[in-house]
Design a protein around this motif. Structure first.
Motif, PDB file in Angstrom:
ATOM      1  N   THR A   1       0.966  -1.216   0.068  1.00  0.00           N
ATOM      2  CA  THR A   1       0.006   0.017   0.081  1.00  0.00           C
ATOM      3  C   THR A   1       0.757   1.259  -0.068  1.00  0.00           C
ATOM      4  OG1 THR A   1       0.026  -0.045   2.407  1.00  0.00           O
ATOM      5  CG2 THR A   1      -1.864  -1.099   1.446  1.00  0.00           C
ATOM      6  N   LEU A   2       0.423   2.390  -0.163  1.00  0.00           N
ATOM      7  CA  LEU A   2       1.038   3.608  -0.215  1.00  0.00           C
ATOM      8  C   LEU A   2       0.244   4.496   0.357  1.00  0.00           C
ATOM      9  CD1 LEU A   2       3.706   5.159  -0.603  1.00  0.00           C
ATOM     10  CD2 LEU A   2       2.900   5.664  -2.772  1.00  0.00           C
ATOM     11  N   CYS A   3      -1.076   4.811   0.060  1.00  0.00           N
ATOM     12  CA  CYS A   3      -1.717   6.002   0.709  1.00  0.00           C
ATOM     13  C   CYS A   3      -2.798   5.320   1.997  1.00  0.00           C
ATOM     14  CB  CYS A   3      -2.732   6.632  -0.376  1.00  0.00           C
ATOM     15  SG  CYS A   3      -4.128   5.523  -0.905  1.00  0.00           S
ATOM     16  N   TYR A   4      -3.035   4.096   1.991  1.00  0.00           N
ATOM     17  CA  TYR A   4      -3.583   3.630   3.044  1.00  0.00           C
ATOM     18  C   TYR A   4      -3.083   3.912   4.388  1.00  0.00           C
ATOM     19  CZ  TYR A   4      -5.560  -0.018   6.067  1.00  0.00           C
ATOM     20  OH  TYR A   4      -6.156  -0.736   7.039  1.00  0.00           O
TER      21      TYR A   4
ATOM     22  N   SER B   1      -7.835   5.989  -1.288  1.00  0.00           N
ATOM     23  CA  SER B   1      -7.862   5.225  -2.534  1.00  0.00           C
ATOM     24  C   SER B   1      -7.206   6.212  -3.677  1.00  0.00           C
ATOM     25  CB  SER B   1      -9.092   4.731  -2.974  1.00  0.00           C
ATOM     26  OG  SER B   1     -10.146   5.861  -2.938  1.00  0.00           O
ATOM     27  N   SER B   2      -6.186   6.758  -3.355  1.00  0.00           N
ATOM     28  CA  SER B   2      -5.557   7.796  -4.400  1.00  0.00           C
ATOM     29  C   SER B   2      -4.295   7.255  -4.856  1.00  0.00           C
ATOM     30  CB  SER B   2      -5.082   9.074  -3.517  1.00  0.00           C
ATOM     31  OG  SER B   2      -3.965   8.772  -2.597  1.00  0.00           O
ATOM     32  N   CYS B   3      -3.702   6.060  -4.556  1.00  0.00           N
ATOM     33  CA  CYS B   3      -2.429   5.594  -5.062  1.00  0.00           C
ATOM     34  C   CYS B   3      -2.639   4.406  -5.967  1.00  0.00           C
ATOM     35  CB  CYS B   3      -1.375   5.296  -4.074  1.00  0.00           C
ATOM     36  SG  CYS B   3      -1.497   3.804  -2.977  1.00  0.00           S
ATOM     37  N   ARG B   4      -3.467   3.660  -5.751  1.00  0.00           N
ATOM     38  CA  ARG B   4      -3.842   2.285  -6.573  1.00  0.00           C
ATOM     39  C   ARG B   4      -2.643   1.148  -6.304  1.00  0.00           C
ATOM     40  NH1 ARG B   4      -6.544   3.291 -12.292  1.00  0.00           N
ATOM     41  NH2 ARG B   4      -7.677   1.494 -11.516  1.00  0.00           N
ATOM     42  N   VAL B   5      -1.753   1.349  -5.258  1.00  0.00           N
ATOM     43  CA  VAL B   5      -0.792   0.412  -5.322  1.00  0.00           C
ATOM     44  C   VAL B   5      -1.338  -0.906  -4.643  1.00  0.00           C
ATOM     45  CG1 VAL B   5       1.463   0.036  -4.002  1.00  0.00           C
ATOM     46  CG2 VAL B   5       1.135   2.141  -5.266  1.00  0.00           C
ATOM     47  N   CYS B   6      -2.305  -0.829  -4.020  1.00  0.00           N
ATOM     48  CA  CYS B   6      -3.073  -1.931  -3.361  1.00  0.00           C
ATOM     49  C   CYS B   6      -3.682  -2.745  -4.008  1.00  0.00           C
ATOM     50  CB  CYS B   6      -3.792  -1.538  -1.907  1.00  0.00           C
ATOM     51  SG  CYS B   6      -5.149  -0.467  -2.723  1.00  0.00           S
TER      52      CYS B   6
ATOM     53  N   MET C   1      -8.892  -1.788  -6.336  1.00  0.00           N
ATOM     54  CA  MET C   1      -8.215  -1.167  -5.157  1.00  0.00           C
ATOM     55  C   MET C   1      -8.645  -2.031  -4.099  1.00  0.00           C
ATOM     56  SD  MET C   1      -8.066   2.684  -5.762  1.00  0.00           S
ATOM     57  CE  MET C   1      -9.412   2.944  -6.616  1.00  0.00           C
TER      58      MET C   1
ATOM     59  N   CYS D   1      -7.998  -1.553  -0.874  1.00  0.00           N
ATOM     60  CA  CYS D   1      -8.129  -0.911   0.309  1.00  0.00           C
ATOM     61  C   CYS D   1      -9.688  -0.521   0.455  1.00  0.00           C
ATOM     62  CB  CYS D   1      -7.198   0.316   0.582  1.00  0.00           C
ATOM     63  SG  CYS D   1      -7.470   1.636  -0.763  1.00  0.00           S
TER      64      CYS D   1
HETATM   65 FE1  FES Z   1      -3.444   3.593  -2.110  1.00  0.00          FE
HETATM   66 FE2  FES Z   1      -5.194   1.594  -1.611  1.00  0.00          FE
HETATM   67  S1  FES Z   1      -3.363   2.122  -0.836  1.00  0.00           S
HETATM   68  S2  FES Z   1      -5.309   3.251  -3.295  1.00  0.00           S
END
Ligand code: FES
Length: 853
Positions: A45-48, A56-61, A73, A75
């Motif tokens: 994750t990144l933004c979580y 839900s801004s980074c989509r890394v998850c 996503m 998260c």
């Molecule tokens: Fe960033 Fe889910 S952790 S969108």
């Protein structure tokens, strides 16, 4: 071929789905990310952030969900029965790496010069995904200057627009100081007003920033891998938050929060996060000092302790031990406090020992000891999550014990709890309270009675009363007293407040688990004991609980330890104090009965409203010893000053407002030859020919545990188990209480304001926080400003027994008509005139209200 989820033997309230080819269960409502974590599967994750709603801004998850074309996503997507999820695949690796590449388009690879290097989520993710540089580039980036918001700096060049800062400010602090301006490459964090940041400066935004975009205004001069973390307890208020002191080369380089330690879930206030500069202040006292003529001469411990022992022994022999008075501290450890009272009672033979919480709030403290057994009012913070309405009475939630309000906000966010605030000015609290009342401070007792009456209705048998009331025995005498006490009160307090009281009563009656939070304004009131009893009755009648917020980090402990006139450790009655007839140590000083004084880590002169009188009385003493870390106003009256180490250098325990005993963890070496007061009393006692033989604070605590039962229990069980009102109910005492408040119809009520950026001696030596602390001022409500022709361009002059001094005028619509707010440190019992534009306005302070009894 998709694997079918097995639903046989499913746990109640759980979903069953397939994760990476295995059938797994997770609690109903969990997101895929949470469900994966629940089953030991890591998804990057990144933004979580677990404390916040998903951004839900980074989509890394993102993960693959069978039947859905694009990555999902995890998260924000709930796990549902029968779902088939893949958390790891070459395609996902590429997708996630591409998301990081997108973010890096706008993020310089400045890691060598970024203070967050080594603890940056983007740095870690970049490395983890094997990204070796700026693979995707854009032209035209101009490096923008860092925005300086005082205690917080914002570097837009490093910002990845994760929105964690915006969310924590809104969801956890309730403030909403930040917003996002612009979009795409031009997006940036800004203040909601567009002006320089003006907030609580809790620094929570810094704590959750995953990169180096938000950083402390106190520049961190270390690298993350250079510091050693020492988990310890914040020494700045009674909430007792856990945090880390990050130490580099023997110096505290910063404070960091940690969600996994303590009760505070990583939350800190400005004092906790930024108030550490005092530890390394150049103004610390390094050696014992002895007064010679008008100056202080540095000396050594052996010489000084021998001198103090000789002087105290001589005074005891010539004038009796009770001629020696002691003032303990609300910031000393339990071990320091315990040995101070033992030294006084057993070695000096003096029961004249006290602390400022007792001296400034005698009404409140006496009732706390006598009727609530000293500890029964406290309540575990864990229990707050059960509360459905929090009634702040005399509690300025933003400035007193700030992290307490984070617990309350969590109950608001998680359970939809409500807050009602009753205070003598329009108290700032976010999110906006359900009911906000401004009472007339002298009528606080009647306000509480009126609230009781509203809740009970005209008769205590009203059918719409809460269930809990029916379980209370109401006899004829109780009813008679109640009805007599309430007659006409609402009308007397005023029609506007009367309507507000009805709203508050209605709000409480709709709920089943009210918590009544008692703040300093109740505790310092001349009728504090009676008010507290009635709040306890409110709690009893409505099935509620009480939380008594003690101001300093060990206000609870210093009283538990018996640094209190009339109370031995554990609130056992001190028979030796009987002959004092209720007089505390300061009364004895002012009555001319004292010959010597020992002050431990307390600036009596700065805190007591009758400063000038006390200073004069101290000047008459034969001998005064002050143990402290800084040269306080009280030190000016000392014959001997003994250097004390501070909490960051100490072992020992504090007891917080819940009654939770928490251990300090020394993070740095003591400065100079400073010592803990428990060591000083041990050696002083040895110098007087006795046999204290404590080798560590643990040994002292062992003795405390043996003599104070709850502390003994604390060794074995969670200390919070004995908190709250569960152990007994308050006495219903309805007679009009003493002291009778003097009428103040024609005078302005001068009420103290508490500052979020100041409390106690140590914060005075934190220059970064002090810059945020307002200078001397007098704040008037708009109606009084108009009435007296006052504007913000005017200066105001105060006069009391100390003389005259000037301050700036503020017009504040939150200030109630008939009152003027002054900083806490300017409060003086003898403050009787405020002069504006040559016009003298009569005024009276709370401590002046109870005079003349
Ligand atoms: Fe960033 Fe889910 S952790 S969108």
């Amino acid at each position: 071929m998709p694997i079918k989820a097995k639903t046989k033997n499913k746990t109640k309230n759980a979903v069953t789905f397939t994760l990476d080819g295995k059938s797994v269960e997770a609690p109903t409502g969990a997101t895929i990310l949470e469900a994966a974590g629940h089953n030991g599967v890591h998804i990057p994750t990144l933004c979580y952030h677990p404390k916040l709603k998903p951004m839900s801004s980074c989509r890394v998850c993102s993960v693959e969900v069978e039947g859905v074309d694009a990555p999902v996503m995890s998260c924000v997507t709930p796990a549902v029965d029968g779902m088939n999820v893949t958390s790891k695949s070459p395609a996902l690796d590429k997708f996630r790496a591409d998301m990081i590449r997108f973010i890096l388009v706008n993020h310089p690879l400045d890691c060598p010069v970024c203070e967050r290097s080594g603890e940056c989520l983007l740095q870690d993710s970049t490395y983890d995904f094997g990204i070796t540089g700026h693979e995707w580039k854009t032209d035209g980036h101009i490096k923008e200057p860092v925005v300086d918001w005082g205690l917080i700096r914002y570097d837009v060049n490093l910002c990845i627009m994760c929105e964690r800062c915006v969310s924590i400010c809104r969801e956890v602090q309730g403030i909403t100081a930040y917003k996002i301006d612009g979009s795409g490459n031009g997006a940036r964090i800004n203040t909601v007003t567009g002006k320089p940041l003006d907030c609580d400066f809790c620094g929570q935004c810094i704590a959750v920033c995953p990169v180096g975009a938000l950083a402390s205004g106190i520049i961190f001069t270390g690298r993350s891998w250079e510091v050693e973390k020492f988990e310890t307890i914040c020494p700045h208020c009674g909430v007792g938050c856990s945090y880390n002191l990050d130490v580099k080369k023997g110096m505290v380089a910063r404070v960091t929060s940690d969600e996994s330690i303590g009760h505070n879930n990583g939350n800190l206030c400005s004092r906790g996060r930024f108030g550490y500069e005092f530890i390394q202040s150049s103004e610390r006292i390094l050696t014992p000092l002895v007064k010679e003529g008008s100056r202080y001469v540095k000396t050594d411990w052996d010489t000084t302790l021998a001198l103090v022992a000789r002087k105290l022994a001589g005074i005891k022999m010539n004038h009796g031990g009770s001629s020696i008075i002691g003032i303990g501290s609300e910031v000393s450890t339990n071990e320091d406090a315990y040995l101070m009272q033992k030294f006084f009672r057993e070695v000096l033979g003096s029961a004249n020992i006290d602390n400022m919480s007792n001296i400034l709030a005698p009404e409140f403290c006496s009732r706390l000891f006598e009727n609530f057994d000293g500890v029964n009012c406290v309540s575990s913070f864990d229990e707050l999550s059960n509360g459905d309405i929090f009634v702040y009475i005399g509690f300025d939630g933003s400035n007193e014990n700030p992290v307490m309000s984070n617990h309350v906000r969590k109950a608001i966010m998680d359970n939809g709890a409500e807050v009602a605030v009753a205070f003598s000015k329009k108290a700032f609290f976010l999110p906006p309270p359900k009911v906000r009342l401004v009472y007339d401070y002298p009528k606080l007792y009647k306000f509480v009675i009126a609230l009781l009456k509203e809740i009970l209705g005209s008769t205590p048998d009203s059918p719409d009363l809460p269930e809990s009331v029916n379980s209370i025995e109401i006899d004829a005498e109780w009813r008679h007293n109640f009805e007599n006490a309430c007659g006409g009160i609402v009308k007397e307090i005023g029609p506007d407040l009367g309507s507000g009281i009805a709203d508050l009563a209605a709000a409480i009656k709709k709920k089943s688990k009210p918590f009544y939070i008692i703040g300093q304004e109740v505790q310092r009131h001349p009728q504090a004991a009676a008010i507290t009893v009635q709040i306890a009755n409110l709690a009893k009648l409505t099935g509620g609980r009480i939380v008594v917020l003690r101001e300093y980090c060990n206000t609870q402990g210093v009283n538990d330890m018996g640094v209190a006139s009339g109370a031995l450790p554990g609130y056992k009655k001190d028979g030796a104090a009987k002959r004092n007839e209720g007089r505390n140590a300061i009364d004895i000083l002012l009555g001319g009965m004292a010959k010597a004084m020992v002050v431990m880590e307390e600036d009596v002169l700065a805190r007591h409203p009758e400063r000038a009188t006390i200073k004069d009385a101290m000047g008459e003493l034969d001998f005064t010893v002050v143990i402290d870390s800084f040269f306080t106003d009280t030190c000016e009256e000392a014959d001997v000053i003994l250097p004390a180490c501070v909490a960051a250098e100490k072992t020992g325990t504090f007891t917080n407002v819940e009654g939770r005993v928490q251990s300090l963890n020394p993070a740095v070496e003591r400065v100079g030859v400073s010592r803990s007061p428990w060591e000083i009393f041990t050696e002083l006692e040895n110098n007087m020919g006795n046999e204290f033989s404590y080798g560590s604070s643990d040994e002292v605590f062992g003795e405390i545990a043996g003599s104070v039962q709850p502390y003994g229990n604390a060794l074995a069980t969670a200390f919070a188990d004995y908190g709250g009102l569960a152990g007994g109910s308050p006495v219903l005492t309805w007679a009009e209480p003493e002291p009778i408040i003097k009428p103040v119809e024609d005078a302005l009520m001068a009420l103290p304001d508490r500052s979020l950026f100041a409390l106690g001696v140590n914060i005075k030596h934190c220059p970064s926080l002090r810059r945020l602390d307002p200078a001397s001022y007098a704040a008037f409500g708009p109606a009084d400003a108009k009435k007296f022709g006052i504007s913000e361009d005017d200066d105001v002059e105060f006069s009391d027994a100390r003389g005259k001094w000037k301050a700036a005028v503020r017009i504040d619509e939150g200030v109630a008509t008939g009152t003027v707010r002054i900083p806490q440190e300017m409060e003086s019992a003898t403050l009787n005139k405020i002069t504006v534009n040559g016009k003298a306005l009569d005024c009276v302070t709370p401590s002046g209200l109870g005079k003349g009894r």
